[in-house]
Design a protein around this motif. Structure first.
Motif, short mmCIF file in Angstrom:
data_model
loop_
_atom_site.label_atom_id
_atom_site.label_comp_id
_atom_site.label_asym_id
_atom_site.label_seq_id
_atom_site.Cartn_x
_atom_site.Cartn_y
_atom_site.Cartn_z
N GLU A 1 0.86 -1.40 -0.23
CA GLU A 1 0.38 0.14 -0.27
C GLU A 1 1.00 1.11 0.10
O GLU A 1 0.74 2.32 -1.06
CB GLU A 1 -1.03 0.18 1.37
N ASN A 2 1.92 1.48 0.62
CA ASN A 2 2.25 2.56 1.03
C ASN A 2 3.66 2.43 -0.36
O ASN A 2 4.06 3.57 -0.99
CB ASN A 2 3.78 2.64 1.86
N LEU A 3 3.47 1.67 -0.80
CA LEU A 3 5.17 1.76 -2.27
C LEU A 3 3.87 2.07 -3.16
O LEU A 3 4.36 3.21 -3.90
CB LEU A 3 5.31 0.31 -2.47
N GLU B 1 4.79 5.82 -5.58
CA GLU B 1 4.88 5.52 -6.91
C GLU B 1 3.50 6.48 -7.56
O GLU B 1 3.81 7.17 -8.66
CB GLU B 1 4.37 3.75 -7.48
N ALA B 2 2.66 6.35 -6.83
CA ALA B 2 1.45 7.47 -7.58
C ALA B 2 2.05 9.20 -7.49
O ALA B 2 1.96 9.47 -8.45
CB ALA B 2 0.12 7.57 -6.42
N ALA B 3 2.86 9.67 -6.09
CA ALA B 3 3.60 10.36 -5.94
C ALA B 3 4.43 10.73 -7.24
O ALA B 3 4.76 11.92 -7.16
CB ALA B 3 3.71 10.44 -4.62
N ALA B 4 5.41 9.75 -6.97
CA ALA B 4 6.49 10.22 -8.22
C ALA B 4 5.55 10.14 -9.52
O ALA B 4 6.23 10.86 -10.33
CB ALA B 4 7.57 9.08 -8.88
N ASP B 5 4.58 9.50 -9.58
CA ASP B 5 4.29 9.31 -11.12
C ASP B 5 3.39 11.23 -11.37
O ASP B 5 3.07 11.68 -12.24
CB ASP B 5 3.23 9.00 -11.04
N VAL C 1 4.97 6.65 5.49
CA VAL C 1 3.99 7.96 4.31
C VAL C 1 2.79 7.98 4.24
O VAL C 1 1.76 7.62 4.54
CB VAL C 1 4.11 6.65 3.14
N ASP C 2 3.03 8.91 4.69
CA ASP C 2 1.39 10.39 4.66
C ASP C 2 1.17 11.58 3.39
O ASP C 2 3.10 11.95 3.11
CB ASP C 2 1.12 10.59 5.84
#
Lengths: 515, 515
Positions: free
Chosen positions: A47-49, A53-57, B416-417
């Protein structure tokens, strides 16, 4: 009575010979790199990975990355379907991952001595010396600018040690050679004084080309077209900038089917956010972009996913190295890289200490263990790093080499088989007796236990009589002994001449430049 | 411009005050122990764990364990259904596991200051100073026998640091006090100069009883009957011998509902096989027997599953500490302990170095990281350990305390938040700019990044101007400063008198014994 003395009575041959044999067995030609026998240390949930990844995207899609001074890089992105606005490139989520599917999950880097060729990726681990310091230091002469002599010395020290698998690249800057000609002497020195794999220059496109050309002379043009024989380490200009010097170099390596190592260097609070998750997301975005660009230059070219997280002492603004945040962050970077199925370069033996002292090895060991735990395949900066990479230390190099040796044993993990379980030994020895002379001990003592070259395990009184030396002093004696004993690996005279001719010709074509 | 200077302009208050506040926040009364936020590092497969467990079961069933000089222990085993042959006890596979089901998976050890009470077990991690050295050393006076003054000094140094959670036990031997009376002065010193949890004596049954009696004076007899307030660390006489001094002490602790820590001390090649899997199986067998005996003495008494693996330099027969085999073996011990659902003591900050130098911290850091990775709940020997535990070092104590601080941050893992991902910061800062003054940095800088007390991160020139000190020299200044600044925690005068009376009475009842 020492164990080996016990054993000596029942065997032929001298102690020193057996010690050498033991070192050979675990480190000789049969072990050009480590195949890890312990799992990676995966600390973050799926979930945290996904969140990272979504933040990087989103960073890639919304803020994007600037590609400066390299119109061809922008052309690549345009053709690949990225949005271009001036120098700024933004990427649809998933686009870079799609491109990265062409990059190999692992590859062979070939060494001049084929027995030293290495696998980079999967469960392989490769140790290489530190890279890039302008200064060198030793206990006798203190800190000074590095010279070509120092550069050659470090290659010889690495080559002499069974605990490295790679000769590295710009181990220190040979500041007595003009800036625009250093790469020629450096690549020649790697080829001449080592027979392991090595790295070429990246400080200008033509220096990358020269480095690769020298590799072609050594390995043959056709071979190099099909096989990786040289690496080039390129840095992102974090945050979110790739400058032309670096992208032209990474494209030069990719074009020649050689491997670029793509490395954001993020000092948290300066070139990235002060929070770990954010710095990791940024690093992921920057590295994916760099790796993908190699594939646009040449589909299928080998590439290494790199990372260099660090932190800052916020009281003073000083960079810090070997601190806990980057160490633990490396484990997450490793997980993210494996999800991309790319070879990983991450962490190393980092410190800000100015001496090979307690601080240096506390920070270095924490950092280096992070490198092996996170699953890094190519561990640059495994030895010599001091003063935030400003100095290459002769003594720390030997201490770190010793740690690299210990990590060979560490990465072998715990083997569980009948011999290792030693069940017969308990019946033989029984409660209250010692195992020194047991059949199981006699059968296993030659391969049992890592034996350090720089640690002193003797009793206090013996250590005191011998001069009460600290580890750095012992390391000082050791590097001098190694340089005295060094013998260069054999090289075909014709090849040596051809390399020298190339170096001489290229030098004659350029005026010296000192900046 | 340094970050904090940037920030200072927009805030009130001095730098030093904020620094103290930052240290308080992460380490103050709200954090009596660490709750780990990263998983344990599990390196071995289920199949291999089963093999080690089966090997331990066979050692217990076939070779067995001798219980010397403690007929009551043999009676316990007889009643429990073990086979007794003279002093030798053998156990049916599964028998000890069945008994161990009564032991609690975790428990609270109460401190004199309730805010410092700790949880031992589950995901908690507790750091305690090293234990048991006859010598102490510092850079000024070198090595010498430890005294009560040294003992008190180390308690004060631990109490002054936010990075310990436990005052420990025999931090060094107070060799100026008769052997048979030391425990009284030691327990008094822990109670008087610290308000954290502590350990009592185990060197004779009556000394264990005295230690527990002093805890009863401090906490109240009824409270102690129901709650753990003192630990006793007992060693197996490996291989496969439990001697009466230790079993009588562990039974004394269990009888009083206090926690024994059960620790085989296996130097591979001497007190166990030279192979890791075998040493681990032996350790498992020995520890299960000791832990089970506590449950036969008092069902449900708290107990800690302990372990102290080490290796030997086979060339010389010297013990080695902080080497890779015990480090990696600790991860397996952790897995085995969790399968028994018991609290774990494992590894610590080990070294054979005679100085607080590079060797000390390479070995110590590898060993200490193994302790936190393997899931140890109670980490004894977290600070001060030098020379294979023969010396307690003032300087290394400070360096290790600093490492314990870094490990607080390490064990917090990567959060991660939204704030940690810092997404807004990228849009705000943009490519090529720095994060020093960004809103996200300003909002997070106070809690960002571990800030070492002993590391020097300053530029080389600044470090050189300040005297070119190494880490040990800085640590030397720091421990002296801490002792000067130390203030004892408040203690009720009546309690102090009662403890002193007990010590005086017990001392008057015995002639001095010096062996």
């Amino acid at each position: 009575m020492a164990l080996e003395e016990t054993v000596q009575r029942s065997r032929h041959g001298g102690r020193e010979a057996r010690r050498r044999e033991r070192a050979q067995k675990s480190a000789g030609p049969g072990r050009p790199y480590i195949s890890r026998n312990i799992p990676t240390y995966d600390i973050l949930s799926e979930e945290n990975l996904l969140k990272i990844e979504a933040a990087a995207d989103r960073i890639l899609a919304e803020t994007g990355i600037e590609f400066r001074d390299d119109p061809e890089a922008l052309d690549h992105w345009r053709r690949a379907g990225a949005r271009i606005d001036g120098l700024r490139v933004t990427f649809e989520p998933g686009m870079l991952r799609e491109i990265l599917r062409f990059a190999p999950a692992e590859f062979i880097q070939h060494a001049r001595n084929p027995a030293n060729s290495i696998r980079i990726g999967g469960n392989s681990v490769v140790f290489a010396p530190a890279y890039g310091s302008p200064f060198v230091m030793d206990l006798d002469r203190g800190r000074r600018f590095g010279t070509l002599q120092d550069f050659q010395n470090f290659i010889k020290l690495a080559q002499s040690s069974p605990w490295f698998h790679h000769s590295g690249g710009t181990i220190c800057e040979p500041t007595d050679v003009p800036v625009n000609k250093r790469h020629l002497d450096m690549v020649y020195a790697h080829l001449r004084y080592s027979d392991r794999c090595f790295m070429g220059s990246v400080t200008a496109e033509e220096r990358s080309e020269d480095s690769i050309e020298m590799a072609r002379i050594a390995f043959g043009r056709d071979f190099v077209e099909e096989n990786c024989v040289i690496l080039g380490n390129v840095n992102v200009n974090s945050p979110l900038v790739w400058d032309g010097t670096m992208t032209k170099s990474l494209r030069a390596y990719a074009r020649a089917n050689q491997a670029a190592v793509i490395v954001p260097f993020i000092l948290g609070g300066a070139m990235g956010p002060v929070t770990n998750a954010g710095a990791i997301a940024q690093s992921l975005a920057e590295t994916m972009a760099g790796c993908a660009l190699t594939q646009l230059e040449r589909k299928g070219a080998p590439v290494i996913f790199g990372n260099f997280l660090s932190s800052t002492q916020l009281r003073t603004g000083s960079p810090t190295f070997g601190t806990p945040e980057p160490a633990i962050g490396s484990m997450v970077v490793g997980q993210l890289c494996r999800r991309l199925d790319l070879p990983l370069r991450c962490s190393g033996n980092f410190t800000t200490s100015k001496l090979p002292d307690a601080q240096a090895m506390t920070e270095g060991t924490m950092s280096m263990l992070a490198a092996v735990h996170c699953g890094a395949n190519f561990i640059l900066h495994a030895a010599g790093f001091l003063d935030g990479l400003l100095s290459m230390s002769y003594e720390k190099f030997m201490l770190d080499a010793d740690l690299c040796g210990a990590l060979h044993t560490y990465l072998d993990g715990v083997t569980v088989d009948d011999n290792q379980l030693a069940e017969g030994a308990f019946a033989e020895v029984g409660p209250g007796n010692h195992f020194f002379g047991s059949a199981h001990t006699l059968a296993n003592y030659e391969t049992a236990y890592w034996d350090s070259e720089t640690a002193d395990n003797s009793p206090f009184e013996q250590w005191e009589l011998a001069g009460s030396d600290d580890a750095a002093t012992r390391a000082n004696r050791l590097w001098k002994q190694r340089l005295r004993e060094y013998e260069a690996p054999a090289m075909d005279e014709g090849l040596d001449e051809a390399l020298k001719d190339f170096v001489a010709r290229r030098k004659s074509e350029m005026a010296d430049a000192w900046y």
